[in-house]
Design an enzyme around this catalytic site. Structure first.
Site, PDB file in Angstrom:
ATOM      1  N   SER A   1      94.672  57.477 -39.590  1.00 58.73           N
ATOM      2  CA  SER A   1      95.139  58.088 -38.349  1.00 58.73           C
ATOM      3  C   SER A   1      96.178  59.142 -38.684  1.00 58.73           C
ATOM      4  O   SER A   1      96.441  59.428 -39.841  1.00 58.73           O
ATOM      5  CB  SER A   1      95.770  57.042 -37.431  1.00 58.73           C
ATOM      6  OG  SER A   1      96.843  56.412 -38.117  1.00 58.73           O
TER       7      SER A   1
ATOM      8  N   THR B   1      90.689  63.129 -37.221  1.00 54.23           N
ATOM      9  CA  THR B   1      91.173  61.754 -37.205  1.00 54.23           C
ATOM     10  C   THR B   1      91.578  61.437 -35.763  1.00 54.23           C
ATOM     11  O   THR B   1      91.043  62.041 -34.836  1.00 54.23           O
ATOM     12  CB  THR B   1      92.320  61.546 -38.231  1.00 54.23           C
ATOM     13  OG1 THR B   1      92.652  60.156 -38.285  1.00 54.23           O
ATOM     14  CG2 THR B   1      93.539  62.372 -37.924  1.00 54.23           C
ATOM     15  N   TYR B   2      92.500  60.516 -35.574  1.00 50.98           N
ATOM     16  CA  TYR B   2      92.962  60.197 -34.226  1.00 50.98           C
ATOM     17  C   TYR B   2      94.471  60.053 -34.238  1.00 50.98           C
ATOM     18  O   TYR B   2      95.085  59.794 -35.271  1.00 50.98           O
ATOM     19  CB  TYR B   2      92.283  58.931 -33.687  1.00 50.98           C
ATOM     20  CG  TYR B   2      92.501  57.695 -34.519  1.00 50.98           C
ATOM     21  CD1 TYR B   2      93.536  56.802 -34.220  1.00 50.98           C
ATOM     22  CD2 TYR B   2      91.686  57.422 -35.610  1.00 50.98           C
ATOM     23  CE1 TYR B   2      93.740  55.670 -34.989  1.00 50.98           C
ATOM     24  CE2 TYR B   2      91.885  56.291 -36.380  1.00 50.98           C
ATOM     25  CZ  TYR B   2      92.912  55.422 -36.070  1.00 50.98           C
ATOM     26  OH  TYR B   2      93.115  54.305 -36.836  1.00 50.98           O
TER      27      TYR B   2
ATOM     28  N   SER C   1      92.660  57.727 -45.652  1.00 47.23           N
ATOM     29  CA  SER C   1      92.003  58.654 -46.581  1.00 47.23           C
ATOM     30  C   SER C   1      92.412  60.104 -46.335  1.00 47.23           C
ATOM     31  O   SER C   1      92.421  60.918 -47.262  1.00 47.23           O
ATOM     32  CB  SER C   1      90.484  58.507 -46.491  1.00 47.23           C
ATOM     33  OG  SER C   1      90.034  58.811 -45.185  1.00 47.23           O
TER      34      SER C   1
END
Length: 127
Positions: free
Chosen positions: A25, A57-58, A74
Protein backbone atom coordinates in the site's frame (compact mmCIF):
# COMPACT_ATOMS: atom_id res chain seq x y z
CA UNK A 1 -21.04 6.77 -21.60
CA UNK A 2 -18.41 7.48 -18.99
CA UNK A 3 -15.05 9.21 -19.19
CA UNK A 4 -12.13 8.49 -16.89
CA UNK A 5 -10.94 11.82 -15.44
CA UNK A 6 -8.31 12.88 -12.95
CA UNK A 7 -10.08 13.08 -9.57
CA UNK A 8 -7.26 13.74 -7.12
CA UNK A 9 -3.57 14.60 -7.23
CA UNK A 10 -0.87 15.18 -4.64
CA UNK A 11 1.97 16.80 -6.58
CA UNK A 12 5.69 16.39 -5.78
CA UNK A 13 5.32 14.68 -2.41
CA UNK A 14 8.55 13.44 -0.84
CA UNK A 15 8.73 9.77 0.09
CA UNK A 16 9.44 9.58 3.82
CA UNK A 17 9.47 5.79 4.30
CA UNK A 18 9.85 2.62 2.22
CA UNK A 19 8.70 -0.48 4.10
CA UNK A 20 9.33 -3.62 2.01
CA UNK A 21 7.94 -6.03 4.61
CA UNK A 22 4.80 -4.02 5.33
CA UNK A 23 1.53 -5.12 3.76
CA UNK A 24 1.41 -3.49 0.32
CA UNK A 25 0.00 0.00 0.00
CA UNK A 26 0.98 3.64 0.35
CA UNK A 27 0.45 5.33 3.71
CA UNK A 28 -0.45 9.01 3.30
CA UNK A 29 -0.87 11.65 6.01
CA UNK A 30 -4.61 11.99 6.70
CA UNK A 31 -4.39 15.76 6.14
CA UNK A 32 -3.20 15.11 2.58
CA UNK A 33 -5.82 12.40 2.01
CA UNK A 34 -8.56 14.82 3.06
CA UNK A 35 -7.20 17.73 1.02
CA UNK A 36 -6.96 15.58 -2.13
CA UNK A 37 -10.31 13.84 -1.56
CA UNK A 38 -8.65 10.43 -1.39
CA UNK A 39 -10.23 7.62 0.59
CA UNK A 40 -8.73 4.78 2.56
CA UNK A 41 -8.24 1.72 0.32
CA UNK A 42 -8.80 3.81 -2.82
CA UNK A 43 -6.75 2.82 -5.86
CA UNK A 44 -3.93 5.27 -6.52
CA UNK A 45 -1.32 5.69 -9.21
CA UNK A 46 2.16 6.71 -8.12
CA UNK A 47 4.57 8.29 -10.58
CA UNK A 48 8.14 8.58 -9.33
CA UNK A 49 9.70 11.79 -10.64
CA UNK A 50 13.23 10.67 -9.73
CA UNK A 51 13.35 7.35 -11.58
CA UNK A 52 10.33 7.32 -13.91
CA UNK A 53 8.66 4.32 -12.23
CA UNK A 54 4.86 4.25 -12.46
CA UNK A 55 2.80 1.84 -10.40
CA UNK A 56 -0.65 1.28 -8.94
CA UNK A 57 -1.43 0.50 -5.31
CA UNK A 58 -3.97 1.70 -2.74
CA UNK A 59 -4.03 4.40 -0.10
CA UNK A 60 -3.96 3.77 3.63
CA UNK A 61 -4.00 6.33 6.42
CA UNK A 62 -0.86 7.66 8.05
CA UNK A 63 -1.02 9.70 11.24
CA UNK A 64 -2.64 13.10 10.75
CA UNK A 65 -0.04 15.87 10.67
CA UNK A 66 2.86 13.43 10.29
CA UNK A 67 3.55 14.38 6.64
CA UNK A 68 4.25 10.67 5.99
CA UNK A 69 4.33 9.26 2.48
CA UNK A 70 5.30 5.61 2.94
CA UNK A 71 5.63 3.31 -0.06
CA UNK A 72 5.08 -0.21 1.24
CA UNK A 73 5.29 -3.83 0.18
CA UNK A 74 6.72 -4.73 -3.22
CA UNK A 75 6.22 -1.13 -4.37
CA UNK A 76 8.97 -0.15 -1.92
CA UNK A 77 11.41 -1.42 -4.57
CA UNK A 78 10.18 1.34 -6.90
CA UNK A 79 10.93 4.31 -4.64
CA UNK A 80 13.53 5.52 -2.18
CA UNK A 81 13.25 7.84 0.78
CA UNK A 82 13.55 11.38 -0.57
CA UNK A 83 12.17 10.59 -4.03
CA UNK A 84 9.53 13.00 -5.28
CA UNK A 85 6.29 11.40 -6.41
CA UNK A 86 2.95 12.35 -7.89
CA UNK A 87 0.01 10.47 -6.37
CA UNK A 88 -3.15 10.44 -8.49
CA UNK A 89 -6.58 8.85 -8.55
CA UNK A 90 -9.18 8.79 -11.30
CA UNK A 91 -12.98 8.67 -11.43
CA UNK A 92 -15.54 7.44 -13.93
CA UNK A 93 -17.68 10.48 -14.76
CA UNK A 94 -20.88 10.44 -16.78
CA UNK A 95 -20.58 12.37 -20.03
CA UNK A 96 -23.26 14.87 -18.96
CA UNK A 97 -21.27 15.68 -15.78
CA UNK A 98 -17.85 16.15 -17.40
CA UNK A 99 -18.20 19.91 -17.98
CA UNK A 100 -18.86 20.59 -14.30
CA UNK A 101 -16.29 18.15 -12.93
CA UNK A 102 -13.05 19.39 -11.40
CA UNK A 103 -10.25 17.52 -9.66
CA UNK A 104 -8.73 18.22 -6.23
CA UNK A 105 -5.09 19.20 -6.83
CA UNK A 106 -2.79 19.45 -3.82
CA UNK A 107 0.71 20.87 -4.15
CA UNK A 108 3.16 20.28 -1.33
CA UNK A 109 6.52 21.73 -0.39
CA UNK A 110 9.64 19.56 0.14
CA UNK A 111 8.52 18.50 3.64
CA UNK A 112 5.00 17.53 2.47
CA UNK A 113 3.22 20.56 3.89
CA UNK A 114 0.37 21.82 1.72
CA UNK A 115 1.41 24.98 -0.10
CA UNK A 116 -1.44 25.26 -2.61
CA UNK A 117 -4.77 23.67 -3.49
CA UNK A 118 -6.39 24.08 -6.90
CA UNK A 119 -9.02 22.55 -9.12
CA UNK A 120 -7.55 23.38 -12.53
CA UNK A 121 -4.31 22.81 -14.41
CA UNK A 122 -3.10 25.80 -16.44
CA UNK A 123 -2.92 25.50 -20.22
CA UNK A 124 0.62 24.59 -21.29
CA UNK A 125 1.94 27.31 -23.56
CA UNK A 126 4.41 27.01 -26.43
CA UNK A 127 7.84 28.54 -25.89
Amino acid sequence: MFRTLLKSKIHRAAVTHCELNYEGSCAIDEDLLDAANLGENEQIHIWNINNGERFITYAIRAERGSRIISVNGSAARRAAVGDLVIIAAFAQVEEKEVAGFSPKLVFVNPDNRIKEERSTIPVQMAD
